[in-house]
Write a protein that holds these residues in place. Structure first.
Motif, PDB file in Angstrom:
ATOM      1  N   LEU A  90       0.849  -1.209   0.000  1.00 13.58           N
ATOM      2  CA  LEU A  90       0.000   0.000   0.000  1.00 13.58           C
ATOM      3  C   LEU A  90       0.880   1.254   0.000  1.00 13.58           C
ATOM      4  CD1 LEU A  90      -3.178   0.761   2.023  1.00 13.58           C
ATOM      5  CD2 LEU A  90      -1.192   2.197   2.419  1.00 13.58           C
ATOM      6  N   ASN A  91       1.867   1.255   0.874  1.00 12.35           N
ATOM      7  CA  ASN A  91       2.722   2.445   0.986  1.00 12.35           C
ATOM      8  C   ASN A  91       3.551   2.662  -0.280  1.00 12.35           C
ATOM      9  OD1 ASN A  91       4.040   4.614   2.629  1.00 12.35           O
ATOM     10  ND2 ASN A  91       5.817   3.360   2.127  1.00 12.35           N
ATOM     11  N   ALA A  92       4.103   1.556  -0.820  1.00  9.87           N
ATOM     12  CA  ALA A  92       4.970   1.674  -2.004  1.00  9.87           C
ATOM     13  C   ALA A  92       4.176   2.195  -3.198  1.00  9.87           C
ATOM     14  CB  ALA A  92       5.586   0.322  -2.334  1.00  9.87           C
ATOM     15  N   ALA A  93       2.986   1.620  -3.393  1.00  3.07           N
ATOM     16  CA  ALA A  93       2.159   2.050  -4.530  1.00  3.07           C
ATOM     17  C   ALA A  93       1.800   3.518  -4.370  1.00  3.07           C
ATOM     18  CB  ALA A  93       0.897   1.196  -4.598  1.00  3.07           C
ATOM     19  N   ASN A  94       1.499   3.906  -3.136  1.00  3.70           N
ATOM     20  CA  ASN A  94       1.119   5.301  -2.904  1.00  3.70           C
ATOM     21  C   ASN A  94       2.302   6.243  -3.149  1.00  3.70           C
ATOM     22  OD1 ASN A  94      -0.696   7.398  -1.960  1.00  3.70           O
ATOM     23  ND2 ASN A  94       0.672   7.496  -0.208  1.00  3.70           N
ATOM     24  N   GLU A  95       3.491   5.877  -2.622  1.00  5.30           N
ATOM     25  CA  GLU A  95       4.661   6.761  -2.827  1.00  5.30           C
ATOM     26  C   GLU A  95       4.949   6.927  -4.316  1.00  5.30           C
ATOM     27  OE1 GLU A  95       8.226   6.522  -0.480  1.00  5.30           O
ATOM     28  OE2 GLU A  95       7.124   5.949   1.324  1.00  5.30           O
ATOM     29  N   ALA A  96       4.873   5.804  -5.054  1.00  4.99           N
ATOM     30  CA  ALA A  96       5.165   5.875  -6.490  1.00  4.99           C
ATOM     31  C   ALA A  96       4.108   6.721  -7.201  1.00  4.99           C
ATOM     32  CB  ALA A  96       5.203   4.471  -7.084  1.00  4.99           C
ATOM     33  N   ALA A  97       2.839   6.476  -6.870  1.00  7.58           N
ATOM     34  CA  ALA A  97       1.757   7.182  -7.569  1.00  7.58           C
ATOM     35  C   ALA A  97       1.747   8.677  -7.212  1.00  7.58           C
ATOM     36  CB  ALA A  97       0.416   6.536  -7.243  1.00  7.58           C
ATOM     37  N   VAL A  98       1.997   8.992  -5.950  1.00  3.28           N
ATOM     38  CA  VAL A  98       2.024  10.419  -5.569  1.00  3.28           C
ATOM     39  C   VAL A  98       3.190  11.116  -6.280  1.00  3.28           C
ATOM     40  CG1 VAL A  98       2.398  12.043  -3.658  1.00  3.28           C
ATOM     41  CG2 VAL A  98       0.860  10.098  -3.350  1.00  3.28           C
ATOM     42  N   GLY A  99       4.330  10.427  -6.366  1.00  2.00           N
ATOM     43  CA  GLY A  99       5.489  10.988  -7.076  1.00  2.00           C
ATOM     44  C   GLY A  99       5.121  11.309  -8.521  1.00  2.00           C
ATOM     45  N   ALA A 100       4.412  10.365  -9.162  1.00  3.61           N
ATOM     46  CA  ALA A 100       4.025  10.568 -10.571  1.00  3.61           C
ATOM     47  C   ALA A 100       2.993  11.693 -10.688  1.00  3.61           C
ATOM     48  CB  ALA A 100       3.467   9.273 -11.148  1.00  3.61           C
ATOM     49  N   PHE A 101       2.073  11.760  -9.728  1.00  6.42           N
ATOM     50  CA  PHE A 101       1.075  12.855  -9.757  1.00  6.42           C
ATOM     51  C   PHE A 101       1.784  14.202  -9.618  1.00  6.42           C
ATOM     52  CE2 PHE A 101      -1.627  15.729  -7.149  1.00  6.42           C
ATOM     53  CZ  PHE A 101      -2.598  16.008  -8.111  1.00  6.42           C
ATOM     54  N   LEU A 102       2.751  14.274  -8.698  1.00  6.77           N
ATOM     55  CA  LEU A 102       3.471  15.542  -8.496  1.00  6.77           C
ATOM     56  C   LEU A 102       4.256  15.934  -9.744  1.00  6.77           C
ATOM     57  CD1 LEU A 102       4.663  15.106  -4.781  1.00  6.77           C
ATOM     58  CD2 LEU A 102       3.063  16.835  -5.632  1.00  6.77           C
ATOM     59  N   GLN A 103       4.694  14.902 -10.494  1.00  8.00           N
ATOM     60  CA  GLN A 103       5.389  15.206 -11.760  1.00  8.00           C
ATOM     61  C   GLN A 103       4.412  15.404 -12.926  1.00  8.00           C
ATOM     62  OE1 GLN A 103       8.107  11.943 -12.122  1.00  8.00           O
ATOM     63  NE2 GLN A 103       9.271  12.629 -10.338  1.00  8.00           N
ATOM     64  N   LYS A 104       3.143  15.366 -12.616  1.00 13.61           N
ATOM     65  CA  LYS A 104       2.067  15.597 -13.586  1.00 13.61           C
ATOM     66  C   LYS A 104       2.016  14.525 -14.667  1.00 13.61           C
ATOM     67  CE  LYS A 104       2.001  20.450 -12.441  1.00 13.61           C
ATOM     68  NZ  LYS A 104       1.830  21.804 -12.742  1.00 13.61           N
ATOM     69  N   THR A 105       2.385  13.279 -14.295  1.00 13.77           N
ATOM     70  CA  THR A 105       2.280  12.195 -15.277  1.00 13.77           C
ATOM     71  C   THR A 105       1.185  11.195 -14.891  1.00 13.77           C
ATOM     72  OG1 THR A 105       4.036  10.964 -14.147  1.00 13.77           O
ATOM     73  CG2 THR A 105       4.708  12.316 -16.011  1.00 13.77           C
TER      74      THR A 105
END
Ligand code: NDP
Length: 393
Positions: free
Chosen positions: A332-347
């Protein structure tokens, strides 16, 4: 009980890991207000070497470490002519956590905080825990290490600090449940069809709290509350069914503890992290100065309602992960960290964050996890899975 801060007769030494961030700044503000009680040992940052050096010089820290090795020369130059020692790299961050200090503020964002937190626990001293991701992914390992060394883990997350202040350890078996409150974030009233188009800039504008980028996005998806449910279950040794969440838009009540006799103890405070930080640094004493005070007569209305898990399913995912075991919590945490990172990069879109976590969780297994290195291995494994998943959306 040991009185840690006893009117200044013994200055407590403090590491701040993540000194350049939001929690780092709030911790420095508490130190400034209580200068005679605390002195800085080590300060760390990821890449902001200039700010790190400024903090080290201003607060007379002994040691400064930057995670990003490319910033070593910047740090070296900024600290030249001082007697502050310095280093760079992830190994140096972990090594710094083994330097003696009475307390460590764990305020690095994400799983990157785990190695230093785990290393520091060996000292048998006081961990001031803001970095929730370490407890979410390695709760059992951290608690075992703390038991072995005699270390204290004092929660800094405002909800957990609130529970800690209301939780009567001697009546643990009479606690019927704890309740963490959630502000609901910036989009709690946004219609479901508009969540699709939410921008990074909007997600970073939290209505009540000023925080770092990752936790601001977590608050907007309510994944922050999911992480906090897991964190609370580990910290207070409670089954998931005894950890509840209520949405409280005003962020004045941070947590409640309900007892079998009908008593419901609430922790209240302004949305100001200095309150929780000051409490954790001084416990069981209290400091003269910490966060802002509430004007209780000015509070018009306090509301508490169950979360809308249809529009914000994150909290449900936390119970699912807890029921499954530690590997699912890492996923849960890993998927969230990766997805939030991508959202912040606007991808990646805002709504794809929770969907990615949900789908990654479906792939989680349940292996026994015996060391922080294994936690990190699983973390990387599930980060990759999450990336594969969102590519298929
Ligand atoms: P910020 O983004 O404001 O600060 C993060 C800090 O960690 C910075 O000093 C940053 O350095 C450093 N950092 C980031 N990544 C790394 C890395 N890979 N290695 C080493 N250092 C790193 O975050 P917050 O202060 O908001 O949050 C910190 C933690 O506290 C999080 O776990 C969060 O969930 C938790 N928390 C925060 C609250 C808040 O009100 N802010 C409330 C409750 C919990 P640099 O500046 O160089 O990037």
């Amino acid at each position: 009980m040991l009185l840690l801060v006893d009117t200044g007769s013994h200055v407590k030494t403090l590491h701040i890991f993540g000194a350049t961030g939001s929690i780092g700044s709030s911790t420095l503000a508490v130190v400034t207000k209580n200068k005679n009680l605390f002195s800085l040992e080590t300060v760390t940052a990821n890449s902001n070497a200039e700010k790190l050096a400024q903090i080290a010089i201003e607060y007379k820290a002994k040691h400064a470490v930057i995670a990003d090795e490319k910033q070593f020369d910047v740090l070296k130059k900024a600290l030249s002519g001082t007697n502050i020692t310095y280093a760079a790299g992830r190994a140096a961050i972990k090594e710094a956590a083994s330097r003696p200090a009475d307390m460590m503020m764990a305020a690095i964002t994400g799983i990157a905080g785990l190695p230093s937190v785990y290393e520091y626990l060996k000292q048998g001293k006081r961990l001031l825990l803001a970095n929730k991701e370490s407890m979410v992914t390695a709760g059992d390992l951290m608690k075992r290490r703390a038991r072995e060394s005699g270390a204290e883990i004092i929660p800094v997350d405002s909800e957990h600090n609130g529970v800690f202040q209301c939780f009567e350890e001697q009546n643990r078996d009479k606690v019927s449940r704890i309740i963490l409150t959630a502000s609901g974030g910036p989009f709690y009233e946004t219609p479901a069809n508009e969540l699709q188009n939410v921008t990074v800039e909007q997600a970073l504008k939290h209505p009540n709290w000023s925080m770092g980028a990752k936790i601001s996005v977590d608050s907007a998806t309510m994944m922050n509350k999911a992480l906090e449910v897991i964190e609370a279950a580990y910290l207070f040794d409670l089954p998931p069914a005894q950890v509840d969440v209520l949405v409280h838009r005003q962020s004045i009540i941070h947590a409640l503890v309900e007892y079998n006799d009908g008593s419901l103890l609430a922790h209240m405070g302004m949305p100001d992290m200095q309150t929780a930080i000051a409490h954790a640094m001084a416990y069981p004493a209290r400091l003269n100065e910490g966060g802002k005070r509430i004007d209780i007569t000015a509070l018009a209305k306090l509301t508490l309602v169950p979360p809308d898990t249809l529009r914000f399913p994150s909290v449900k995912l936390a119970y699912h992960a807890l029921g499954q075991g530690s590997e699912a919590c890492i996923a849960l945490n890993a998927a969230n960290e990766a997805a939030v990172g991508a959202f912040l990069q606007k991808t990646l879109s805002f709504q794809a964050i929770t969907r990615t976590v949900e789908k990654t969780l479906e792939k989680a297994d349940n292996h026994a996890i015996c060391s922080p290195d294994e936690v990190l291995d699983y973390h990387h494994h599930y980060e990759k899975k999450a990336q594969e998943i969102w590519k298929s959306f």
